[in-house]
Structures are given as C-alpha cells and as structure tokens.
Design an enzyme around this catalytic site. Structure first.
Site, PDB file in Angstrom:
ATOM      1  N   TYR A   7      -2.465  51.232  34.845  1.00  0.00           N
ATOM      2  CA  TYR A   7      -3.122  52.022  35.896  1.00  0.00           C
ATOM      3  C   TYR A   7      -4.551  51.585  36.222  1.00  0.00           C
ATOM      4  O   TYR A   7      -5.196  52.174  37.083  1.00  0.00           O
ATOM      5  CB  TYR A   7      -3.118  53.510  35.500  1.00  0.00           C
ATOM      6  CG  TYR A   7      -1.796  54.184  35.817  1.00  0.00           C
ATOM      7  CD1 TYR A   7      -0.647  53.847  35.116  1.00  0.00           C
ATOM      8  CD2 TYR A   7      -1.693  55.123  36.829  1.00  0.00           C
ATOM      9  CE1 TYR A   7       0.570  54.446  35.414  1.00  0.00           C
ATOM     10  CE2 TYR A   7      -0.483  55.727  37.133  1.00  0.00           C
ATOM     11  CZ  TYR A   7       0.645  55.379  36.423  1.00  0.00           C
ATOM     12  OH  TYR A   7       1.847  55.972  36.726  1.00  0.00           O
ATOM     13  N   LYS A  29       7.425  48.708  24.439  1.00  0.00           N
ATOM     14  CA  LYS A  29       8.342  47.617  24.756  1.00  0.00           C
ATOM     15  C   LYS A  29       7.771  46.376  24.068  1.00  0.00           C
ATOM     16  O   LYS A  29       7.540  45.327  24.691  1.00  0.00           O
ATOM     17  CB  LYS A  29       8.421  47.470  26.294  1.00  0.00           C
ATOM     18  CG  LYS A  29       9.487  46.552  26.800  1.00  0.00           C
ATOM     19  CD  LYS A  29      10.912  47.059  26.690  1.00  0.00           C
ATOM     20  CE  LYS A  29      11.873  45.972  27.139  1.00  0.00           C
ATOM     21  NZ  LYS A  29      13.265  46.195  26.708  1.00  0.00           N
ATOM     22  N   ASP A  32      13.406  51.572  26.815  1.00  0.00           N
ATOM     23  CA  ASP A  32      14.733  51.595  27.453  1.00  0.00           C
ATOM     24  C   ASP A  32      15.716  52.408  26.612  1.00  0.00           C
ATOM     25  O   ASP A  32      16.460  53.246  27.117  1.00  0.00           O
ATOM     26  CB  ASP A  32      15.252  50.165  27.734  1.00  0.00           C
ATOM     27  CG  ASP A  32      15.079  49.198  26.573  1.00  0.00           C
ATOM     28  OD1 ASP A  32      14.444  49.570  25.555  1.00  0.00           O
ATOM     29  OD2 ASP A  32      15.584  48.058  26.670  1.00  0.00           O
ATOM     30  N   ASP A  78       4.563  58.167  32.498  1.00  0.00           N
ATOM     31  CA  ASP A  78       4.849  58.635  33.860  1.00  0.00           C
ATOM     32  C   ASP A  78       6.362  58.701  34.073  1.00  0.00           C
ATOM     33  O   ASP A  78       6.902  59.706  34.539  1.00  0.00           O
ATOM     34  CB  ASP A  78       4.209  57.674  34.872  1.00  0.00           C
ATOM     35  CG  ASP A  78       4.485  58.090  36.308  1.00  0.00           C
ATOM     36  OD1 ASP A  78       4.384  59.295  36.604  1.00  0.00           O
ATOM     37  OD2 ASP A  78       4.818  57.216  37.125  1.00  0.00           O
ATOM     38  N   ASP A 123       9.196  62.306  34.242  1.00  0.00           N
ATOM     39  CA  ASP A 123      10.060  62.730  35.357  1.00  0.00           C
ATOM     40  C   ASP A 123      11.493  62.891  34.838  1.00  0.00           C
ATOM     41  O   ASP A 123      12.181  63.864  35.154  1.00  0.00           O
ATOM     42  CB  ASP A 123      10.052  61.707  36.511  1.00  0.00           C
ATOM     43  CG  ASP A 123       9.016  62.048  37.596  1.00  0.00           C
ATOM     44  OD1 ASP A 123       7.973  62.629  37.252  1.00  0.00           O
ATOM     45  OD2 ASP A 123       9.258  61.722  38.775  1.00  0.00           O
TER      46      ASP A 123
HETATM   47  C1  IPM Z   1       1.910  61.599  38.139  1.00  0.00           C
HETATM   48  C2  IPM Z   1       1.954  60.791  39.416  1.00  0.00           C
HETATM   49  C3  IPM Z   1       0.764  59.849  39.491  1.00  0.00           C
HETATM   50  C4  IPM Z   1       0.873  58.895  38.330  1.00  0.00           C
HETATM   51  C5  IPM Z   1       0.599  59.059  40.800  1.00  0.00           C
HETATM   52  C6  IPM Z   1       0.592  59.960  42.005  1.00  0.00           C
HETATM   53  C7  IPM Z   1      -0.647  58.223  40.780  1.00  0.00           C
HETATM   54  O1  IPM Z   1       3.168  60.120  39.512  1.00  0.00           O
HETATM   55  O2  IPM Z   1       0.912  62.299  37.911  1.00  0.00           O
HETATM   56  O3  IPM Z   1       2.874  61.568  37.367  1.00  0.00           O
HETATM   57  O4  IPM Z   1       1.585  57.884  38.417  1.00  0.00           O
HETATM   58  O5  IPM Z   1       0.240  59.167  37.311  1.00  0.00           O
HETATM   59 MN    MN Z   2       4.612  60.710  38.012  1.00  0.00          MN
END
Ligand code: IPM
Ligand code: MN
Ligand code: NAD
Length: 378
Positions: free
Chosen positions: A159, A210, A243, A267, A271
C-alpha cells in the site's frame, strides 16, 4: 453539525484543549461517498441515541470531505488536518470512499490512506463474528464456529505507493510496484495480535503469508513471527500460506481465533471472512494506534449503485461505531449497540441483503430506539 476543520484550527475556543484533556471526546465524522453517506447517517443516529442514554460526553464534528468537494475545489485532506486530529480529536469515523467520477481514487487515497499512514494507525482490527446462524452461507456452522479477529498490518506492504512506469502507454511499457516490510512494522503488528490473544482469552494466533514466493519480505514475517511467539509460550501458533488459508477459512473457520497478516492479504481475507458472517453489510473495522486518535469504518466500500436507494445495510457502520465506543472506554454502551444489532439480525429487522424488508434508515431508527431502551433488547 457541519464544520470545516480549518475553522477548528483557528478557533480560539479550542485554546483550552490539550491532548491529555479529552473531555468531551470529539469525534470527526467523514461520511465520504456513495452509501458511505447513507450508513454514516444511521451510525450517527445510533451514536446520538446511545450517548443520550448513557450521558456520554461525545461531540460529533461532521466534515464533508467527499468526491463532490474534491471535484469542485481540488482539495482532498486539508493541510494541517492530521495535526488537528492528533491534537483535538479522540477518534475519526468514516463511511466509505470511492466515486466513479474519480477513477484513480485520488481523494480516497489521500484521505483514507492518508489518515491510516499519517496517524500511524498500524493495526487494522477486523473482527469476524457470526451474530446469527442463518446469516452464514456455510452448511452447519454456528456462532461458535465463526468467531475470529484479523490483525491486518495497516501502514506498509503493497500500500505504500512506491513504484512507477517506464514507456507508459507503449507496447514496451514497464510498471513497477514495490511492497515494503520493515522489521519495526512487522514486529509491532505481530506483537499486537499476541497481546490481543492474551488479553482476550484466545489460545492461538495464525500468521498468513506467501513466504514460499516472497522470499525476502515474507521471510521477514516468518522470522519475526517465530521470535515474537517465543515471548508467548502459552499461545499456540499456526501458519498458512495465504492461498491455503482462503480454503481453510471456508472449510474449517472454527480453526481460527486470531489471524495476523500483511496489508494486502488482510484486505482480501477480510472480504472473504465478511461473507462468513453475512456479508459486507455487517463487517467492521478499527484502524488503531493504541493510545492515539484512531479511525473506525465499515469494511465495505461506497457501493455507488446503491447510494440513496435505501438498500445499504447500515449495520457494519453501526457496529464500527460500537467498536469506536469501546476504544473510547465506553464498554457498556458498546455492548448495548452490539446486543441491539444481534437482536435485530435474529429477528430479521434488516435490509434486503440479509433477507429483511427494512430500508437503511428504518434499520437505523430501529437500532437507535433499541439502544435508547424504548425497545426490549436481548
Ligand atoms: C478497505 C478498502 C481499502 C483498502 C481501499 C478503498 C483503499 O478496500 O478498507 O478494505 O484496500 O484498504
Ligand atoms: Mn477492502
Ligand atoms: P463495495 O464494498 O462498495 O461493494 C461491493 C458489493 O458488496 C456491493 O455491490 C453490494 O452488493 C455489497 N455491499 C457492500 N456494502 C454493502 C452494504 N452496506 N449493504 C449492502 N450491501 C453491501 O465494493 P466495490 O464495489 O468493489 O467498490 C465500490 C467503491 O468503493 C470503489 O470505488 C472502491 O474502491 C471503494 N471502496 C472503498 C472502501 C473504503 O472506503 N474503505 C472499501 C472498499 C471499496
């Protein structure tokens, strides 16, 4: 209340405020873009209700740093904002950033990543909790099976934006994007994960990397993890290549209690993990530097197509506000928010993503009433 932070800076009424004198606790509220605005309005409703009920000394200061403002003025994170946050605010609440009119995410990067990096909020704390079994897409999994936290490194990794192009736009184009891992950065997030495990009665910490491919950066993670683990002999350690971890999170999420990993992997796996608890509509996060002004936000983005439609689930934002209350030392009010959400999810008082029929603001109204005590919770 809407105010520009630069007014704040020059306001003589702030002269009496000192970083150690945090009463009242001032919170900067940045709704951002898209559904960020919708869900933040509901989080504010619930925060105000819970603050009333427990007489919490909260002062919310709303800042309209969104895509519209960037497109009109060219300004993203105003100069001096980070100093002001550090000196005059106890916490920051963000809705979500991202607008199709700003394809390079310039304002989002400056504001969101600017705050994460600029305030050195090195812990991205993302708890994954199944509030009701019917929300889990996996067969036969209950609340005890999906209950872990992810410690995502939040200030380095992929990042940092180091890189560049050569011969851009030609067939010979080269793009370089570096990732950075520092001894200090890796060690402190791993230590934070172990400390959390000790403080919260968790028995194991899993590190995901990884290292079989990233032989320098992720090797540093491997060595740091082994060294820090030695300081916590009572905590069992686990290791997965990322993975393999994604597969394990689906096959056997009950194996995990605390997961620590780098910025990008954190990140992605959060999700995925959000899906285990009902989706992005319920996934929360805190961007934390212990003892300093920290930032709280739902994990989801600005979902532009749902903006203003009443379909956005405000629960992730409301639970993130709950995390913020806990961080600010208001444990009981934070629990009340969480219990109100748990009851609403169980009873199906939800938006459409979770099978309910309520709109964004109806969910907010319901939860604001519940935390006020007008509705029985539990
Ligand atoms: C999150 C988002 C952010 C990230 C993006 C919008 C920069 O996906 O907070 O998970 O990747 O950290
Ligand atoms: Mn995210
Ligand atoms: P997103 O999280 O905005 O939405 C993905 C999908 O998840 C949506 O289409 C919707 O189906 C569902 N969803 C997300 N939040 C929901 C909610 N509260 N209620 C109901 N359903 C919800 O991700 P995206 O579509 O990849 O990104 C949209 C924009 O948001 C992009 O600009 C992206 O960069 C940005 N983004 C910002 C943040 C942030 O501000 N922290 C996080 C992720 C993405």
């Amino acid at each position: 209340m809407t105010s520009d932070i630069s007014t704040f800076r020059s306001s003589p009424s702030l002269a009496h405020l000192h970083p150690t004198d945090r009463s009242p606790q001032r919170i900067a509220v940045l709704p951002g873009d898209g559904i960020g605005k919708d869900v933040t309005a509901e989080a504010v409703k619930v925060l105000e209700a819970v603050a009333d009920r427990y007489a919490l000394p909260l002062e919310l200061v709303q800042l309209d740093w969104d895509a519209d403002r960037y497109l009109t003025t060219g300004e993203t994170l105003p100069e001096g904002a980070l100093d002001d946050f550090r000196d005059y605010f106890s916490a920051i609440f963000i809705g979500a950033y991202g607008d199709p009119r700003v394809p390079d995410m310039k304002h989002a990067a400056d504001i969101l990543l600017g705050i994460r990096f600029g305030l050195d909020l090195y812990i991205n704390f993302r708890p994954i909790k199944l509030y009701d079994p019917h929300l889990c897409p996996l067969k036969g999994k209950g609340a005890k099976d999906i209950d872990f936290v992810v410690f995502r490194e939040n200030t380095e990794g992929a990042y940092v934006g180091i890189g560049g192009n050569f011969k851009k736009g030609t067939p010979d184009e080269v793009a370089v994007q570096e990732e950075i891992h520092t001894r200090k950065g890796v060690e402190r997030i791993i230590r934070a994960a172990f400390e959390y495990a000790v403080d919260h009665g968790r028995s194991k910490v899993c590190m995901a990397d990884k290292a079989n491919v990233m032989q320098y950066g992720h090797d540093l993670w491997t060595r740091c993890f082994a060294e820090v683990a030695e300081e916590y002999p009572a905590i069992e350690t686990q290791h997965f290549f990322v993975d393999a971890l994604t597969m394990q999170l689906i096959k056997a999420p009950e194996r995990f209690e605390v997961i620590v990993t780098n910025n990008m992997f954190g990140d992605i796996i959060t999700d995925l993990s959000a899906a285990l608890q009902g989706g992005l509509g319920v996934a929360t996060s805190g961007n934390i530097h212990p003892g300093r002004t920290s930032m709280f936000e739902p994990v989801h983005g600005s979902a532009p197509k749902y903006a203003g439609t009443g379909r956005a689930n405000p629960v992730a934002a409301i639970l993130s506000a709950g995390l913020m209350l806990d961080f600010l030392g208001h444990e009981q009010p934070a629990e009340r928010v969480e219990e109100a959400v748990r009851a609403a999810l169980r009873e199906g008082q939800t938006t459409v993503d979770l099978g309910g029929q309520l709109t964004t603001s109806q969910v907010g109204d319901h939860l604001a009433q519940a935390v006020s005590g007008a509705v029985t919770v539990g």
